[in-house]
Design an enzyme around this catalytic site. Sequence first.
Site, PDB file in Angstrom:
ATOM      1  N   THR A 135       3.880  77.126  64.148  1.00 27.50           N
ATOM      2  CA  THR A 135       3.577  76.012  65.626  1.00 27.50           C
ATOM      3  C   THR A 135       5.521  75.331  65.906  1.00 27.50           C
ATOM      4  O   THR A 135       5.852  75.355  64.700  1.00 27.50           O
ATOM      5  CB  THR A 135       2.794  75.289  64.634  1.00 27.50           C
ATOM      6  OG1 THR A 135       3.606  74.481  63.312  1.00 27.50           O
ATOM      7  CG2 THR A 135       1.599  75.091  63.947  1.00 27.50           C
ATOM      8  N   GLU A 186      -2.876  76.898  66.088  1.00 27.98           N
ATOM      9  CA  GLU A 186      -4.279  77.121  64.806  1.00 27.98           C
ATOM     10  C   GLU A 186      -5.109  77.538  65.519  1.00 27.98           C
ATOM     11  O   GLU A 186      -5.920  78.365  65.048  1.00 27.98           O
ATOM     12  CB  GLU A 186      -4.135  76.481  63.933  1.00 27.98           C
ATOM     13  CG  GLU A 186      -2.260  75.834  63.240  1.00 27.98           C
ATOM     14  CD  GLU A 186      -1.788  74.487  64.317  1.00 27.98           C
ATOM     15  OE1 GLU A 186      -1.848  74.630  64.988  1.00 27.98           O
ATOM     16  OE2 GLU A 186      -0.761  73.726  63.329  1.00 27.98           O
ATOM     17  N   LYS A 239      -1.648  51.330  66.958  1.00 27.35           N
ATOM     18  CA  LYS A 239      -2.238  49.990  66.457  1.00 27.35           C
ATOM     19  C   LYS A 239      -1.956  48.855  66.633  1.00 27.35           C
ATOM     20  O   LYS A 239      -0.749  48.311  66.042  1.00 27.35           O
ATOM     21  CB  LYS A 239      -2.682  50.652  64.998  1.00 27.35           C
ATOM     22  CG  LYS A 239      -3.310  51.766  64.549  1.00 27.35           C
ATOM     23  CD  LYS A 239      -3.012  52.040  62.923  1.00 27.35           C
ATOM     24  CE  LYS A 239      -4.158  53.700  62.637  1.00 27.35           C
ATOM     25  NZ  LYS A 239      -2.455  54.472  62.961  1.00 27.35           N
ATOM     26  N   TRP A 290      -7.360  50.286  68.398  1.00 27.99           N
ATOM     27  CA  TRP A 290      -6.785  51.629  68.193  1.00 27.99           C
ATOM     28  C   TRP A 290      -6.428  51.597  70.304  1.00 27.99           C
ATOM     29  O   TRP A 290      -7.221  50.545  70.886  1.00 27.99           O
ATOM     30  CB  TRP A 290      -7.364  52.085  68.510  1.00 27.99           C
ATOM     31  CG  TRP A 290      -6.886  53.190  66.831  1.00 27.99           C
ATOM     32  CD1 TRP A 290      -6.672  52.374  65.644  1.00 27.99           C
ATOM     33  CD2 TRP A 290      -7.773  54.402  66.442  1.00 27.99           C
ATOM     34  NE1 TRP A 290      -7.209  52.148  64.866  1.00 27.99           N
ATOM     35  CE2 TRP A 290      -7.509  54.057  64.665  1.00 27.99           C
ATOM     36  CE3 TRP A 290      -8.255  54.739  66.533  1.00 27.99           C
ATOM     37  CZ2 TRP A 290      -7.514  55.034  63.691  1.00 27.99           C
ATOM     38  CZ3 TRP A 290      -8.626  56.466  65.615  1.00 27.99           C
ATOM     39  CH2 TRP A 290      -8.359  56.124  64.267  1.00 27.99           C
TER      40      TRP A 290
END
Length: 541
Positions: free
Chosen positions: A185, A330, A436, A441
């Site tokens: 990654t 992934e 936040k 959110w």
Amino acid sequence: MLSTMQDGQLSLAHLLRHGTTVHANSEVVTWTGEGARREDYGELGQHAARLANALRSLGVTGDQRVGTFMWNNAEHMAAYAAVPAMGAVLHTLNIRLFPEQLVFVANHAEDQVILVDGTLVPLLAKQLPQLNTVRHVIVANGDASALEAPAGVEVHSYDELLAAQPDTFDWPVVDERAAAAMCYTSGTTGDPKGVAYSHRSIWLHSMQVCMSDSMRLAQHDKALVIVPMFHAMSWGLPYAALMVGASLIMPDRFLQPAPIARILEAEKPTFAGAVPTIWQGLLQHLEANPQDISHLREVVVGGSAAPPSMMHAFEEKYGVPILHAWGMTETSPLGSVARPPGGVTGEQAWEYRYTQGRFPASVRARLITDDGTEAPWDGESVGELEVSGPWIAGAYYGDNVDPDKFHDGWLRTGDVGKVTPDGFLTLTDRAKDVIKSGGEWISSVDLENAVMAHPAVAEAAVIGVPDEKWDERPLVAVVVREGQSVTAAELREFLADKVAKWQLPENWTFIDEVPKTSVGKFDKKRLRAFHSEGKLDISKL
Ligand code: ADP
């Protein structure tokens, strides 16, 4: 009852044999800056055989790792074909990793041999003495004598080494569950982690790439592969092309908007894949230098969210539809693709196309909320996306484990979003990028898309910054288009009817360029660091 069917191995040697014989006339075209060099798939088969013989002659046996430190070109494609097919494991090294990360991944994967492009030799040379397991370096497209070998390492010229080899190879039948290739990654959110793809996962993933509700790659396509071969296996395009006989157009190191425009003009690809920043750059270039690009039947965009304003610009000004897709290293990487359901048209179709897309049958998905329960697919409930399936990683390679990432056979993606009842995913953020504010959110992606819809804005990245009253508030970092000007107050006014009032950002900063990761995504980690180090000049409205 057992089935009566044969159990053939989905081994990449079959894919190589098939592509290079049945589709012998398809081509790998490599851009040289001035023009192109061409190799047909028949020649690719011989090229791959010579490479496999050369690697055997250097002692590569079993599942040893062969690293590549290369641009997208014919030699890299030969390594994609030859290394897994001979039973070894291809490790695509990201040429833009920080030096210490490069050392980490090559040592962690225990690379024995590295194939390197001549122009990248200076980059590799600095780290080579620290790559403990490397015994041979093969220099392609350049001068091998320019590389001074550290003790215990032999340097070879790719051309000389391969010229001495036979152009056939007895490709073994490899267990389909064995590792074929590995990719780390890019470390947007921490140390690189190794994903080892199997022959089987690559085979099944290639079939998915070609399916008509997916990327639809087919034999008549000429695919311009801008997404690097070291970034999540070029989204699976090289193997998918070999499977169906699509030709590959490889930009090598010519990745700026002007040379990409020249490649488009000269080679007229029908399909292309790259992250949004590449397309944003090309769009700006085309505004100043108009050119017909309608030969592109479709362009796939993923890696980060495709801004709707960019999708409209491509389609309405240039007649090129953008296909939005989601995935990760992934997930091989294809996870979802945004083709609207049949019968849906007009504005409603656009709403589907803005999403990250629909999961195919082989990718199971669920949303997990903060309290660990599963959120319904109602198009509203938000949770962390988890996926599982035959081309989804079940673990990281070696001891570099991250138990938080995998549980009960599911991969935790770290992406936060919602899913409609008909299986379309909309990501609102990465878990760690969510802002936040006062217990609610705010999606940084939604704000970015809204700001980037302003005609004077080239790029906008949004991060959360600490706030005494609300815990966190959004900070918008804006890159203004060349020759244009706009103020923070004007941008805030522009957003007024696009986002909820309490989400309207009061913190703005104007920068020359959004910092990018090694694969061209907005690097919010660095942007946050600039902010905490007081390096950003902030206007507060
Ligand atoms: P890295 O984690 O280093 O960025 P990857 O290329 O594997 O490396 O990144 C996968 C991540 O990229 C996903 O988890 C997601 O956050 C983001 N991503 C990929 N495609 C999209 C998309 N279409 N929209 C939004 N985010 C995306």
